[in-house]
Design a protein around this motif. Structure first.
Motif, PDB file in Angstrom:
ATOM      1  N   SER A 427     -13.853  41.556 -11.898  1.00 20.32           N
ATOM      2  CA  SER A 427     -13.977  41.772 -10.561  1.00 20.32           C
ATOM      3  C   SER A 427     -14.170  40.750  -9.655  1.00 20.32           C
ATOM      4  CB  SER A 427     -15.352  42.695 -10.498  1.00 20.32           C
ATOM      5  OG  SER A 427     -16.468  41.834 -11.136  1.00 20.32           O
ATOM      6  N   ILE A 428     -14.587  39.353 -10.161  1.00 16.52           N
ATOM      7  CA  ILE A 428     -14.468  38.172  -9.684  1.00 16.52           C
ATOM      8  C   ILE A 428     -13.400  37.105 -10.163  1.00 16.52           C
ATOM      9  CG2 ILE A 428     -16.186  36.579  -8.851  1.00 16.52           C
ATOM     10  CD1 ILE A 428     -18.513  37.958  -9.399  1.00 16.52           C
ATOM     11  N   TYR A 429     -12.810  36.531  -9.330  1.00 14.31           N
ATOM     12  CA  TYR A 429     -11.971  35.673 -10.007  1.00 14.31           C
ATOM     13  C   TYR A 429     -12.482  34.297 -10.433  1.00 14.31           C
ATOM     14  CZ  TYR A 429      -8.264  32.184 -10.521  1.00 14.31           C
ATOM     15  OH  TYR A 429      -7.281  31.175 -10.886  1.00 14.31           O
ATOM     16  N   ILE A 430     -11.963  34.101 -11.655  1.00 19.95           N
ATOM     17  CA  ILE A 430     -12.628  32.865 -12.521  1.00 19.95           C
ATOM     18  C   ILE A 430     -11.397  32.150 -12.520  1.00 19.95           C
ATOM     19  CG2 ILE A 430     -13.673  32.151 -14.734  1.00 19.95           C
ATOM     20  CD1 ILE A 430     -15.059  34.949 -14.897  1.00 19.95           C
ATOM     21  N   SER A 431     -11.664  30.873 -12.231  1.00 20.39           N
ATOM     22  CA  SER A 431     -10.666  29.738 -11.948  1.00 20.39           C
ATOM     23  C   SER A 431      -9.870  29.496 -13.393  1.00 20.39           C
ATOM     24  CB  SER A 431     -10.931  28.323 -11.439  1.00 20.39           C
ATOM     25  OG  SER A 431     -11.984  27.907 -11.984  1.00 20.39           O
ATOM     26  N   ARG A 432     -10.562  29.707 -14.616  1.00 22.60           N
ATOM     27  CA  ARG A 432      -9.853  29.402 -15.759  1.00 22.60           C
ATOM     28  C   ARG A 432      -8.799  30.301 -16.200  1.00 22.60           C
ATOM     29  NH1 ARG A 432     -15.298  30.200 -17.547  1.00 22.60           N
ATOM     30  NH2 ARG A 432     -15.573  32.343 -18.149  1.00 22.60           N
ATOM     31  N   TYR A 433      -8.747  31.550 -15.450  1.00 22.82           N
ATOM     32  CA  TYR A 433      -7.794  32.608 -15.749  1.00 22.82           C
ATOM     33  C   TYR A 433      -6.526  32.158 -14.733  1.00 22.82           C
ATOM     34  CZ  TYR A 433     -11.766  34.273 -18.398  1.00 22.82           C
ATOM     35  OH  TYR A 433     -12.655  34.358 -19.228  1.00 22.82           O
ATOM     36  N   PRO A 434      -5.395  32.876 -15.147  1.00 25.05           N
ATOM     37  CA  PRO A 434      -4.205  32.897 -14.093  1.00 25.05           C
ATOM     38  C   PRO A 434      -4.424  33.868 -13.043  1.00 25.05           C
ATOM     39  CG  PRO A 434      -3.540  33.125 -16.373  1.00 25.05           C
ATOM     40  CD  PRO A 434      -4.866  33.191 -16.614  1.00 25.05           C
ATOM     41  N   TYR A 435      -4.553  33.463 -11.880  1.00 27.23           N
ATOM     42  CA  TYR A 435      -4.815  34.173 -10.717  1.00 27.23           C
ATOM     43  C   TYR A 435      -4.000  35.483 -10.742  1.00 27.23           C
ATOM     44  CZ  TYR A 435      -5.747  35.511  -5.695  1.00 27.23           C
ATOM     45  OH  TYR A 435      -6.079  36.180  -4.626  1.00 27.23           O
ATOM     46  N   GLY A 436      -4.660  36.643 -10.740  1.00 28.57           N
ATOM     47  CA  GLY A 436      -4.004  38.057 -10.466  1.00 28.57           C
ATOM     48  C   GLY A 436      -3.406  38.411 -11.951  1.00 28.57           C
ATOM     49  N   ARG A 437      -3.553  37.697 -12.962  1.00 22.28           N
ATOM     50  CA  ARG A 437      -2.749  37.995 -14.289  1.00 22.28           C
ATOM     51  C   ARG A 437      -3.825  37.907 -15.383  1.00 22.28           C
ATOM     52  NH1 ARG A 437       1.498  34.245 -14.855  1.00 22.28           N
ATOM     53  NH2 ARG A 437       0.182  33.291 -16.835  1.00 22.28           N
ATOM     54  N   GLU A 438      -4.840  38.744 -15.441  1.00 23.64           N
ATOM     55  CA  GLU A 438      -5.781  38.619 -16.407  1.00 23.64           C
ATOM     56  C   GLU A 438      -6.495  39.972 -16.606  1.00 23.64           C
ATOM     57  OE1 GLU A 438      -8.858  38.876 -15.024  1.00 23.64           O
ATOM     58  OE2 GLU A 438      -8.978  38.245 -13.127  1.00 23.64           O
ATOM     59  N   ALA A 439      -7.360  40.086 -17.636  1.00 22.55           N
ATOM     60  CA  ALA A 439      -7.990  41.315 -17.788  1.00 22.55           C
ATOM     61  C   ALA A 439      -9.461  40.891 -18.587  1.00 22.55           C
ATOM     62  CB  ALA A 439      -7.059  41.902 -18.934  1.00 22.55           C
ATOM     63  N   THR A 440     -10.433  41.908 -18.391  1.00 29.25           N
ATOM     64  CA  THR A 440     -11.686  41.958 -18.884  1.00 29.25           C
ATOM     65  C   THR A 440     -11.753  43.038 -19.708  1.00 29.25           C
ATOM     66  OG1 THR A 440     -13.862  41.841 -18.260  1.00 29.25           O
ATOM     67  CG2 THR A 440     -12.506  43.462 -16.992  1.00 29.25           C
ATOM     68  N   GLN A 520     -13.488  41.281  -5.805  1.00 32.11           N
ATOM     69  CA  GLN A 520     -14.454  41.592  -4.771  1.00 32.11           C
ATOM     70  C   GLN A 520     -14.760  40.491  -3.762  1.00 32.11           C
ATOM     71  OE1 GLN A 520     -17.188  42.662  -7.877  1.00 32.11           O
ATOM     72  NE2 GLN A 520     -18.531  41.020  -7.017  1.00 32.11           N
ATOM     73  N   PRO A 521     -15.135  40.835  -2.711  1.00 32.53           N
ATOM     74  CA  PRO A 521     -15.492  39.485  -1.532  1.00 32.53           C
ATOM     75  C   PRO A 521     -16.097  38.540  -2.131  1.00 32.53           C
ATOM     76  CG  PRO A 521     -16.269  41.689  -0.981  1.00 32.53           C
ATOM     77  CD  PRO A 521     -15.524  41.953  -2.123  1.00 32.53           C
ATOM     78  N   ALA A 522     -17.421  38.854  -2.686  1.00 31.99           N
ATOM     79  CA  ALA A 522     -18.476  37.855  -3.428  1.00 31.99           C
ATOM     80  C   ALA A 522     -19.183  38.594  -4.451  1.00 31.99           C
ATOM     81  CB  ALA A 522     -19.244  37.355  -2.129  1.00 31.99           C
ATOM     82  N   GLU A 523     -19.802  37.726  -4.948  1.00 34.91           N
ATOM     83  CA  GLU A 523     -20.643  38.262  -6.162  1.00 34.91           C
ATOM     84  C   GLU A 523     -21.483  39.089  -5.784  1.00 34.91           C
ATOM     85  OE1 GLU A 523     -23.725  36.450  -9.286  1.00 34.91           O
ATOM     86  OE2 GLU A 523     -22.829  35.010  -8.018  1.00 34.91           O
TER      87      GLU A 523
END
Length: 673
Positions: A427-440, A520-523
């Motif tokens: 739900s929050i982008y984390i820079s260590r993952y490929p942008y838009g191509r990741e899963a939780t 999401q827009p922010a934490e």
């Protein structure tokens, strides 16, 4: 006088005739049909001699139950006794002293049978040339299985005609010294080779040795063969002791059929990777019951009166299978690596889940789930607390960090051309993952599901080091995959990222699809810019507060009264000295005054723009105890959780965020960092 004269005349004739006939046969005398009446002794001897010459050729057949044996009187040793026949003929002519007998001799017939003599040596020479003739074969007594028990069936006595039987019949005729038209020969009997008496001991012996049947043990399986069935296998030969045998091939087949369910299927092995190439190891053939000597083992047990045997499964040659040919797992088709900082707790969880998944196989058309395969992440399985995203905020829970593994396997599957079932980006982008191509992932949702849409099986092979985790996917390479595009769209205040994938196949065809991520827009804020957990509606005189300093405003607390020395107007300039655990002060802009924005917790003063703010989210001047609008107001302090506007803190079940996820996923999203 006349009667006397006649009598005297009769007597005279009688006396005269007796004198004349002395030494001759009487009238009307025949010997074997030859008239010898009135003949003298020499004349009789002459006739008897003539009769004797023809007598040897007289037919005298031997009548037996098996048929008639042709013979002559001479061949059987019979001849006429000349002197005896002469004497008999002469005797037949002697009427004695009775005139009455003399007178009657003129009116009757005297047919004499020839008197014969017998030479046994001649008869034996003839009968020795006759072969014995069987009439009925002797049948030995036998064992028969009746109602599951061996019983004795009596034998049958044999009948035959032998030379001895013929000589006995001829001897019996010779004793009469007269010859019949035929000689009847009675057959002799002979016993069977095996009598009922002989077999009874054998029957008792075999029945006793098989009284418990046969119990067969194979691995953990037991099969009982009843006595009747065991006896049906046997061939018994009378002896001392009797010999027991059976068709070992047949009994082996019977045992195998009865224990067919004990078979163990073959195993094609499991994969390992050697120098980047899938290799099958630990293959083993199928096993079945039983070893080829099962029949021999059963026979030996029965011969030794042992009612139990233990058998073993035997390998079926060539049943191992070819794992690579069966699955089509031959080469690398997808790979991805992500990195982390060594030594963190999350690294423990990432490496552990990678080890668990290593070797998982997804068959053609199957959907594979991370959560189904791994299960709930618990401390009992070795997982430790680490960072997670809970309700849009970074927090900590058991198993945190495994979403880095989910992102890694997601990208490997993306480039291997696999489809996705359930998946969700962070739900929050984390820079260590490929942008838009990741899963939780969390448990039980959100899950990560991979769909194998190829005609080949897929092998998942994660590996890890102290600094990175890599997921390799092996199958048969039949497409090339590229990320062919990416774009964003705004969804309220959230950003939805679309990543396009192109799959090009060997036949020249190609397909495209997309994967999505919503950030999401922010934490802590949802797509409407609101906190995932809204502050509670607090009663007048109270304000909402982060009671445990976890970033969530979850309880109501009384507003602290204005200080005795207030500021200008209705705006307090200092906070009260009452401890903040009993009330919540109103924030001030003065950094040097207790209760300023730098000193927390405190609640801001409502302004004109806060007219629609939820109750308790800011302090209204009229609600502040001791304020100008209500100089006498001093509301009771409410403990968190006591008022009608209270909010209950959402606690993960058993301290685990994952445990509460299933019921709260839609309204309260949870994902792993």
């Amino acid at each position: 006088m006349l009667v006397g004269a006649l009598l005297m005349g009769f007597l005279g004739v009688y006396i005269a005739d007796v004198v004349v006939r002395s030494g001759r046969t009487g009238p009307n005398t025949e010997l074997e049909g030859v008239d010898v009446g009135g003949l003298s002794e020499e004349e009789i001897r002459t006739e008897v001699q003539k009769l004797s010459d023809d007598y040897a050729n007289r037919s005298l057949p031997l009548l037996t139950p098996a048929g008639t044996v042709a013979a002559t009187a001479g061949e059987l040793g019979f001849t006429l006794d000349v002197e005896a026949n002469v004497s008999a003929a002469l005797a037949a002519g002697q009427t004695g002293a009775s005139p009455i007998a003399w007178a009657s001799s003129f009116f009757g017939e005297n047919n004499l049978r020839a008197i014969v003599s017998w030479d046994e040596v001649v008869a034996q020479q003839f009968t020795e040339g006759i072969q014995p003739v069987g009439i009925r074969e002797a049948s030995p007594a036998r064992l028969e299985l009746s109602d599951g028990v061996f019983v004795v069936v009596p034998g049958v006595t044999g009948l035959e005609v032998t030379p001895t039987d013929i000589r006995a019949a001829v001897r019996q005729v010779a004793a009469t010294r007269t010859l019949p038209e035929v000689i009847v020969v009675e057959p002799s009997s002979f016993p069977p080779q095996v009598t009922a008496f002989d077999l009874q001991a054998t029957a008792d012996y075999v029945n006793a040795r098989t009284a418990l049947g046969l119990t067969v043990y194979v691995e953990e399986t037991i099969r009982q063969f009843m006595p009747a069935e065991v006896r049906s296998w046997l061939t018994v030969t009378p002896a001392n002791p009797p010999a027991i045998d059976l068709d070992t091939a047949y009994v082996t087949e019977v045992i195998e059929t009865r224990l067919a369910n004990v078979a163990v299927p073959g195993y094609s092995g499991q994969f390992t990777i050697v120098d980047g190439v899938p290799v099958a190891i630990d293959a083993r053939p199928a096993r079945r019951c039983c070893a080829p000597n099962a029949g021999e083992t059963a026979l030996a047990a029965l011969q030794n009166a042992n009612p139990e045997i233990r058998l073993h499964l035997t390998d079926i040659p060539g049943s191992e299978g070819d794992l690579i040919a069966e699955t089509g797992i031959r080469e690398l088709v997808g790979e991805f690596t992500t990195y982390y900082t060594p030594g963190q707790n999350r690294v423990t969880n990432i490496r552990l889940i990678a080890d668990i998944v290593q070797g998982a196989i997804i068959g053609p058309g199957e959907t594979w789930s991370v959560n189904d395969y791994v299960g709930r992440r618990t401390e009992g399985k070795g997982f430790v607390p680490a960072g997670v995203i809970y309700l849009g905020k970074f927090q900590e829970d058991v198993g945190g960090g495994v979403s880095q593994f989910a992102t890694t396997i997601f990208n490997a599957a993306f480039f291997a051309g696999l489809d996705f079932g359930e998946y969700q980006a962070h739900s929050i982008y984390i820079s260590r993952y490929p942008y838009g191509r990741e899963a939780t992932i969390s448990y039980p949702h959100p899950d990560l599901q991979l769909r194998n849409n190829t005609p080949y099986s897929v092998l998942l092979w994660p590996t890890s080091t102290e600094e990175s985790v890599t997921v390799q996917i092996y199958s048969t390479l039949h497409m090339t995959v590229t990320q062919s595009g990416q774009w964003e769209e705004e969804e309220d205040r959230c950003t939805e990222v679309f990543t396009e994938r192109t799959r090009a196949f060997a036949d020249g065809s190609a397909t495209t699809d997309i994967v999505k991520a919503l950030y999401q827009p922010a934490e802590g804020l949802n797509c409407q810019g609101q906190p995932f957990v809204a502050p509670p509606d607090c009663a007048p005189g109270t304000g909402a507060v982060d009671n445990d300093n976890d970033g969530w405003v979850e309880s109501c607390r009384a507003l602290c009264p204005v200080p005795e020395t207030g500021g200008e107007g209705n705006v307090p300039t200092t906070a009260t000295s009452i401890p903040v655990d009993s009330c919540i002060p109103v924030c001030t802009d003065d950094p040097d005054v207790e209760g300023s924005v730098e000193a927390t917790p405190c609640i801001p003063l409502c302004g004109p723009e806060d007219a629609d703010a939820s109750p308790g989210s800011c302090a209204r001047p009229g609600d502040i105890p001791g304020g100008p609008a209500d100089p006498e107001a001093s509301p009771a302090v409410e403990s968190p959780g006591d008022g009608p506007g209270d909010s209950t803190v959402i606690e993960p079940e058993g301290g685990s965020v994952e445990a509460d996820a299933e019921a709260e996923t839609e309204a309260l999203p949870i994902d792993d960092a």
